[in-house]
Design an enzyme around this catalytic site. Structure first.
Site, PDB file in Angstrom:
ATOM      1  N   CYS A  93       0.828  -1.214   0.000  1.00 23.45           N
ATOM      2  CA  CYS A  93       0.000   0.000   0.000  1.00 23.45           C
ATOM      3  C   CYS A  93       0.868   1.272   0.000  1.00 23.45           C
ATOM      4  O   CYS A  93       1.979   1.270   0.515  1.00 23.45           O
ATOM      5  CB  CYS A  93      -0.946   0.109   1.194  1.00 23.45           C
ATOM      6  SG  CYS A  93      -1.964  -1.356   1.418  1.00 23.45           S
ATOM      7  N   ARG A 124       3.171   0.266  -5.290  1.00 28.90           N
ATOM      8  CA  ARG A 124       3.009  -0.390  -3.995  1.00 28.90           C
ATOM      9  C   ARG A 124       1.712  -1.201  -3.908  1.00 28.90           C
ATOM     10  O   ARG A 124       1.450  -1.851  -2.897  1.00 28.90           O
ATOM     11  CB  ARG A 124       3.033   0.660  -2.879  1.00 28.90           C
ATOM     12  CG  ARG A 124       4.262   1.534  -2.918  1.00 28.90           C
ATOM     13  CD  ARG A 124       4.229   2.564  -1.822  1.00 28.90           C
ATOM     14  NE  ARG A 124       4.432   1.954  -0.531  1.00 28.90           N
ATOM     15  CZ  ARG A 124       5.606   1.691   0.003  1.00 28.90           C
ATOM     16  NH1 ARG A 124       6.699   2.015  -0.639  1.00 28.90           N
ATOM     17  NH2 ARG A 124       5.710   1.134   1.187  1.00 28.90           N
ATOM     18  N   TRP A 173      -2.795  -2.637  -1.659  1.00 29.62           N
ATOM     19  CA  TRP A 173      -2.519  -4.029  -2.025  1.00 29.62           C
ATOM     20  C   TRP A 173      -3.102  -4.849  -0.886  1.00 29.62           C
ATOM     21  O   TRP A 173      -2.618  -4.798   0.238  1.00 29.62           O
ATOM     22  CB  TRP A 173      -1.025  -4.267  -2.181  1.00 29.62           C
ATOM     23  CG  TRP A 173      -0.711  -5.629  -2.713  1.00 29.62           C
ATOM     24  CD1 TRP A 173      -0.794  -6.032  -4.023  1.00 29.62           C
ATOM     25  CD2 TRP A 173      -0.287  -6.778  -1.977  1.00 29.62           C
ATOM     26  NE1 TRP A 173      -0.439  -7.353  -4.129  1.00 29.62           N
ATOM     27  CE2 TRP A 173      -0.126  -7.838  -2.895  1.00 29.62           C
ATOM     28  CE3 TRP A 173      -0.017  -7.016  -0.627  1.00 29.62           C
ATOM     29  CZ2 TRP A 173       0.290  -9.105  -2.514  1.00 29.62           C
ATOM     30  CZ3 TRP A 173       0.393  -8.291  -0.251  1.00 29.62           C
ATOM     31  CH2 TRP A 173       0.547  -9.313  -1.191  1.00 29.62           C
ATOM     32  N   ASN A 175      -0.498   1.637   5.858  1.00 30.99           N
ATOM     33  CA  ASN A 175       0.308   0.663   5.118  1.00 30.99           C
ATOM     34  C   ASN A 175       0.932  -0.249   6.159  1.00 30.99           C
ATOM     35  O   ASN A 175       1.556   0.226   7.105  1.00 30.99           O
ATOM     36  CB  ASN A 175       1.393   1.403   4.329  1.00 30.99           C
ATOM     37  CG  ASN A 175       2.463   0.467   3.786  1.00 30.99           C
ATOM     38  OD1 ASN A 175       2.167  -0.655   3.402  1.00 30.99           O
ATOM     39  ND2 ASN A 175       3.707   0.926   3.761  1.00 30.99           N
ATOM     40  N   GLY A 176       0.740  -1.566   5.989  1.00 30.77           N
ATOM     41  CA  GLY A 176       1.327  -2.503   6.944  1.00 30.77           C
ATOM     42  C   GLY A 176       0.289  -3.504   7.405  1.00 30.77           C
ATOM     43  O   GLY A 176      -0.783  -3.631   6.797  1.00 30.77           O
ATOM     44  N   GLU A 180      14.578 -16.488 -14.980  1.00 34.49           N
ATOM     45  CA  GLU A 180      14.166 -15.082 -14.995  1.00 34.49           C
ATOM     46  C   GLU A 180      13.204 -14.816 -16.162  1.00 34.49           C
ATOM     47  O   GLU A 180      12.196 -14.122 -16.005  1.00 34.49           O
ATOM     48  CB  GLU A 180      15.413 -14.178 -15.062  1.00 34.49           C
ATOM     49  CG  GLU A 180      15.147 -12.696 -15.221  1.00 34.49           C
ATOM     50  CD  GLU A 180      14.333 -12.072 -14.084  1.00 34.49           C
ATOM     51  OE1 GLU A 180      14.126 -12.704 -13.050  1.00 34.49           O
ATOM     52  OE2 GLU A 180      13.892 -10.926 -14.275  1.00 34.49           O
ATOM     53  N   LYS A 239       9.360 -13.537 -15.798  1.00 38.77           N
ATOM     54  CA  LYS A 239       8.902 -12.303 -16.453  1.00 38.77           C
ATOM     55  C   LYS A 239       7.633 -12.568 -17.246  1.00 38.77           C
ATOM     56  O   LYS A 239       6.659 -11.835 -17.172  1.00 38.77           O
ATOM     57  CB  LYS A 239      10.018 -11.804 -17.369  1.00 38.77           C
ATOM     58  CG  LYS A 239      10.102 -10.342 -17.530  1.00 38.77           C
ATOM     59  CD  LYS A 239      10.887  -9.610 -16.489  1.00 38.77           C
ATOM     60  CE  LYS A 239      10.838 -10.121 -15.092  1.00 38.77           C
ATOM     61  NZ  LYS A 239      11.624  -9.451 -14.127  1.00 38.77           N
ATOM     62  N   GLU A 267       4.522 -13.417 -14.971  1.00 40.22           N
ATOM     63  CA  GLU A 267       3.931 -12.354 -14.152  1.00 40.22           C
ATOM     64  C   GLU A 267       3.158 -11.325 -14.969  1.00 40.22           C
ATOM     65  O   GLU A 267       2.234 -10.717 -14.451  1.00 40.22           O
ATOM     66  CB  GLU A 267       4.970 -11.685 -13.227  1.00 40.22           C
ATOM     67  CG  GLU A 267       5.941 -10.737 -13.856  1.00 40.22           C
ATOM     68  CD  GLU A 267       6.820 -10.029 -12.803  1.00 40.22           C
ATOM     69  OE1 GLU A 267       8.002  -9.817 -13.104  1.00 40.22           O
ATOM     70  OE2 GLU A 267       6.344  -9.667 -11.715  1.00 40.22           O
ATOM     71  N   HIS A 303      14.122 -36.326 -16.662  1.00 36.39           N
ATOM     72  CA  HIS A 303      13.890 -36.881 -15.314  1.00 36.39           C
ATOM     73  C   HIS A 303      12.474 -36.613 -14.817  1.00 36.39           C
ATOM     74  O   HIS A 303      12.208 -36.712 -13.630  1.00 36.39           O
ATOM     75  CB  HIS A 303      14.931 -36.337 -14.336  1.00 36.39           C
ATOM     76  CG  HIS A 303      16.322 -36.733 -14.709  1.00 36.39           C
ATOM     77  ND1 HIS A 303      16.770 -38.020 -14.623  1.00 36.39           N
ATOM     78  CD2 HIS A 303      17.346 -36.004 -15.239  1.00 36.39           C
ATOM     79  CE1 HIS A 303      18.018 -38.085 -15.056  1.00 36.39           C
ATOM     80  NE2 HIS A 303      18.388 -36.874 -15.441  1.00 36.39           N
ATOM     81  N   LYS A 316       4.862  -3.684  -6.854  1.00 38.71           N
ATOM     82  CA  LYS A 316       6.296  -3.543  -7.085  1.00 38.71           C
ATOM     83  C   LYS A 316       7.089  -3.804  -5.804  1.00 38.71           C
ATOM     84  O   LYS A 316       8.129  -4.437  -5.828  1.00 38.71           O
ATOM     85  CB  LYS A 316       6.553  -2.118  -7.587  1.00 38.71           C
ATOM     86  CG  LYS A 316       7.991  -1.807  -7.903  1.00 38.71           C
ATOM     87  CD  LYS A 316       8.347  -2.286  -9.281  1.00 38.71           C
ATOM     88  CE  LYS A 316       9.790  -2.086  -9.629  1.00 38.71           C
ATOM     89  NZ  LYS A 316      10.236  -3.091 -10.599  1.00 38.71           N
TER      90      LYS A 316
HETATM   91  O1  M6R Z   1      12.455  -4.783  -4.640  1.00 42.49           O
HETATM   92  P1  M6R Z   1      13.006  -6.169  -4.694  1.00 42.49           P
HETATM   93  O2  M6R Z   1      14.112  -6.300  -5.699  1.00 42.49           O
HETATM   94  O3  M6R Z   1      13.423  -6.692  -3.365  1.00 42.49           O
HETATM   95  O4  M6R Z   1      11.808  -7.066  -5.199  1.00 42.49           O
HETATM   96  C1  M6R Z   1      11.932  -8.452  -5.245  1.00 42.49           C
HETATM   97  C2  M6R Z   1      10.829  -9.099  -6.052  1.00 42.49           C
HETATM   98  O5  M6R Z   1       9.594  -8.835  -5.483  1.00 42.49           O
HETATM   99  C3  M6R Z   1      10.835  -8.625  -7.502  1.00 42.49           C
HETATM  100  O6  M6R Z   1      12.070  -8.842  -8.123  1.00 42.49           O
HETATM  101  C4  M6R Z   1       9.740  -9.341  -8.300  1.00 42.49           C
HETATM  102  O7  M6R Z   1      10.025 -10.697  -8.408  1.00 42.49           O
HETATM  103  C5  M6R Z   1       9.574  -8.699  -9.680  1.00 42.49           C
HETATM  104  N1  M6R Z   1       8.198  -8.363  -9.878  1.00 42.49           N
HETATM  105  C6  M6R Z   1       9.983  -9.563 -10.810  1.00 42.49           C
HETATM  106  O8  M6R Z   1       9.834  -8.931 -12.036  1.00 42.49           O
END
Ligand code: M6R
Length: 583
Positions: free
Chosen positions: A2, A27, A72, A98-99, A455, A459, A462, A478, A578
């Protein structure tokens, strides 16, 4: 997670708070809301989804005190009732939070009757404890309320008629800027104008009025605070003509890598020479964890040292074996990821050899770390990490090279990489078209290519919501091969000369079971029958350590294209945010 904002001043327009909330959408964007006070009345507007929904529905209002929130969801469904601001039962207090208030159930029994509570949130009790504090001075009441709360919070609170904003925080970020007769409170200084601002600390309280903001300790005594400088330029967080932040951010990669390289040449690395290190743990979450995997590879390869990467949540769940000679490297774009911060606190009990690699030098992670290396990626808005991920890899590469006393080589290699990236463009639209309606996609590679595969798959999943998974190429037989059916796409990564044949053998085993193969390679494949592939891309080859960056950028572009073709917003994938500030 948030994001929260509060503004107090003369004739503040709702549009101003919407603009600030938009900057905090990284956030969370499950719902948004504002409460504005005018002529001793609260006007509350809430909508589910992004700030734009609220902007469209909320009439243009102005008032002197206003708070806003982008959510969030952690407690309670995504709906208007659970959206913040949350009002107390008598409607005199409005709260944005927030929290997570961990003891909210207990507090409900103590401070509120059932019919007073109408939301499913953990926040509503805060407004109601405040309401119960009749007789007490407002600040005293606010401090008392915060003292009841277990867990984490950043709070910005309005009381009808008080012409004040009350703020406090515990384990969540909160910042204050006072310019002229206006004070702004926000979860991130990106909401501020250039100039000075204050960072709230745990256990501090502040009251903002029209003409000033005052800070207090837990006993209500005035404290003086050192101001910090606001360094971010608003222009850095505009799309600059790009349709999405994600594409803009991918495009910025070479320029950011150059900036990083320049900065790393100015660092005094002598502290490393004083450290005796027996092993290395690299810790992060999501993409940052993947960059840790790459970092661990660099440590093992160049320094022949026992190096292991761990997701922060696993590091927390496990009996981590560390001692004072263990180097722990924490990687986080935001520096606010709760698991990574908790992991850092756990490591600090055993070793002082700690380096944090982060994009936000005022973040919690940075403030707790003995040594901080910046990733110099600039503000990253899109939820999917792109330039920050590649900059993390370059940071780790340069750190390892500094330990190896090979900084000059590192600089040469990184500058060469950034030049080649400047000229790098790839049209992945045909491949995106071919895979965009698939239900399952596989990524395979060996060694460093396997990490890039992880990775790439993250990507794509998500931002496209397609089930994508990465496997070490040699693992297919396997078990995973059982999932391969006719026309299932398998994306094959080949950057290491030594491993070409082995990886291709695995790919052909999938082809024999009907898979469609799409190849990203940076090695010449003269003897290979390219007809066995359904598509392929030749990528530049800079050196064994950094070629993975071209693969990564190619897979970022692929994910972006698929997301857009599926009609989705790549900048704001569903259910995600994020900055993940809850464990
Ligand atoms: O801010 P951070 O790098 O600690 O965030 C970690 C993950 O939440 C972040 O890398 C997340 O996996 C991304 N959305 C991937 O694209």
């Amino acid at each position: 997670m948030c994001g929260i904002v509060g503004i107090i001043g003369k004739n503040i327009k709702t549009t101003e708070i919407f603009d600030k909330l938009e900057k905090l959408q990284y956030r969370g964007y499950d719902s948004a809301g504002i409460c504005i006070e005018k002529d001793n009345k609260f006007y509350v507007h809430k909508e589910t989804g992004i700030i734009d929904n609220l902007r469209k529905e909320c009439p243009n209002l102005f008032g002197d005190v206003i708070i806003g929130h982008t959510r969030w969801a952690t407690h309670g469904k995504v709906n208007k009732t659970n959206a913040h601001p949350i009002l107390s039962a008598n409607g005199c207090w409005a709260v944005v939070h927030n929290g997570i208030i961990e003891n909210f159930a207990e507090l409900k029994d103590k401070f509120a009757s059932k019919d007073e509570l109408i939301t499913e949130t953990d926040t509503e009790i805060v407004a109601n404890i405040l309401e119960k504090g009749k007789g007490k001075e407002d600040l005293q009441n606010f401090i008392f309320t915060c003292e009841q709360l277990k867990g984490s919070f950043a709070l910005c609170v309005m009381k009808k008629g008080s012409k004040s904003l009350f703020i406090a925080k515990k384990k969540k970020p909160l910042y204050v800027q006072s310019i002229g007769n206006k004070t702004t409170i926000a979860s991130d200084p990106i909401c501020f104008e250039k100039g000075e601002y204050f960072k709230m600390e745990d256990g501090e309280y502040a009251v903002a009025n029209f003409d000033n903001v005052r800070f207090f300790d837990c006993k209500g005594r005035l404290v003086s605070k050192q101001a910090l400088k606001c360094f971010e330029l608003v222009s850095q967080i505009s799309k600059n003509g790009f349709e999405h932040f994600m594409l803009k951010e991918i495009t910025e990669t070479p320029q950011k890598i150059r900036g990083l390289c320049k900065h790393y040449q100015t660092i005094d690395w002598s502290f490393l020479k004083r450290w005796w290190i027996n092993k290395v743990k690299l810790i992060g979450c999501g993409s940052a964890y993947h960059s840790c995997l790459v970092g661990a590879y660099y440590f093992r390869k160049h320094l022949n040292i026992d190096a292991e990467a761990l997701p922060a949540s696993e590091f927390l769940s496990d009996n981590a074996i560390l001692d004072s000679s263990t180097l722990c490297v924490f990687v986080s774009q935001s520096g606010e990821t709760a698991d990574t911060i908790s992991a850092l606190k756990k490591a600090l009990k055993k070793t002082k050899k700690i380096i944090s690699i982060t994009n936000v030098d005022y973040s919690t992670l940075a403030s707790l770390s003995p040594i901080v290396l910046p990733i110099c990626a600039g503000v990253e808005i899109a939820v999917a990490s792109t330039k920050a991920y590649t900059c993390q890899i370059v940071s780790l590469y340069m750190l390892v090279m500094a330990l190896k006393s090979k900084m000059r080589n590192a600089v040469r290699n990184v500058l060469n990489l950034s030049k080649r990236l400047d000229r790098f463009s790839l049209d992945v639209s045909k491949l995106a078209e071919a895979i965009k309606d698939q239900k399952n996609i596989f990524y395979i590679g060996r060694n460093l290519d396997y990490i890039t595969a992880l990775e790439g798959a993250l990507k794509l999943k998500e931002i496209s919501y397609i089930n994508c998974n990465a496997y070490p190429a040699g693992e297919l037989k396997h078990g995973v091969l059982a999932l391969i059916q006719k026309d299932v796409p398998v994306i094959v990564l080949v950057s290491n000369k030594r491993l070409v044949q082995k990886t291709l053998n695995s790919a052909f085993e999938a082809k024999s079971r009907g898979a469609k193969l799409f190849l990203f390679h940076s090695q010449p494949l003269e003897k290979i029958d390219l007809n066995k592939f359904d598509g392929g891309f030749m990528l530049p080859n800079v050196n064994n350590d950094l070629t993975c960056i071209f693969e990564t950028v190619a897979l970022q572009l692929l994910a972006y294209n698929v997301s857009v073709m599926r009609g989705l917003d790549p900048d704001k994938p569903r259910n995600l945010a994020k900055s993940v500030t809850v464990e």
